[in-house]
Write an enzyme that holds these catalytic residues in place. Sequence first.
Site, PDB file in Angstrom:
ATOM      1  N   HIS A  14       0.736  -1.180  -0.048  1.00  0.00           N
ATOM      2  CA  HIS A  14      -0.156   0.123   0.028  1.00  0.00           C
ATOM      3  C   HIS A  14       0.868   1.175   0.012  1.00  0.00           C
ATOM      4  CE1 HIS A  14      -3.672  -2.349   1.839  1.00  0.00           C
ATOM      5  NE2 HIS A  14      -3.680  -2.345   0.528  1.00  0.00           N
ATOM      6  N   ASP A  87      -1.481  -1.315   4.829  1.00  0.00           N
ATOM      7  CA  ASP A  87      -1.474  -0.351   5.725  1.00  0.00           C
ATOM      8  C   ASP A  87      -2.948  -0.227   6.284  1.00  0.00           C
ATOM      9  OD1 ASP A  87      -1.917   2.053   7.093  1.00  0.00           O
ATOM     10  OD2 ASP A  87      -1.824   3.395   5.104  1.00  0.00           O
ATOM     11  N   HIS A  94     -10.146  -0.266  -2.857  1.00  0.00           N
ATOM     12  CA  HIS A  94     -10.013  -1.447  -3.471  1.00  0.00           C
ATOM     13  C   HIS A  94      -9.800  -2.675  -2.540  1.00  0.00           C
ATOM     14  CE1 HIS A  94      -5.598  -1.846  -3.698  1.00  0.00           C
ATOM     15  NE2 HIS A  94      -5.733  -0.419  -3.562  1.00  0.00           N
ATOM     16  N   ASP A  97     -10.216  -6.318  -3.337  1.00  0.00           N
ATOM     17  CA  ASP A  97      -9.090  -6.912  -4.085  1.00  0.00           C
ATOM     18  C   ASP A  97      -8.082  -7.424  -3.076  1.00  0.00           C
ATOM     19  OD1 ASP A  97     -10.198  -6.029  -6.540  1.00  0.00           O
ATOM     20  OD2 ASP A  97      -8.994  -4.389  -6.368  1.00  0.00           O
TER      21      ASP A  97
END
Length: 130
Positions: A14, A87, A94, A97
Site C-alpha cells: 500500500h 496499511d 479496492h 481486491d
Amino acid sequence: MAKLIKRTLALIAHDQKKDEMVAFAETHRAILAKFDLVATGTTGGRVLAACPELSLTALKSGPMGGDQQIGALIAEGQVHGLFFFVDPLTAMPHDVDVKALTRLVLVYDIPMACNPSTADMIIRQMTHLN
C-alpha cells in the site's frame, strides 16, 4: 535429472508501506535475486529503482487490476509466496481486491506476509527450499 524451477514471489505494498517494501528488498536483495518476482506497478517500479539487478516483472497498479493479475498467477500455481505490506490505518477503495488475494493464498496454501517482520521469517525459510 529434474530441471530446477525458479520460484516466484509477488510483492505488493500500500502507498504508506512502499518505503518499507523497498527497504525489505534492499536488505534481502541477494536472497530475492534467487527468485522471479512479480509486483503491482508502482511497488515494482520503486523496488526496481532501488534494486535494478532483480528479475522483476511489474504488472498494473493494484487499483487498476494488478491485484487481480497477481491473483490469477496464484490460482495458476505460478506464485509461491506473497509479500503484501498492508496499511491498516488507511481505508482502501479496492479493499475487496485485498480480501480476494487473502482468500486465494488461503485456498492455495501459499505463505503471505503482511509486514516486514513476517516477510523476514518467510524469506529466510524459503531460501532453504529454493
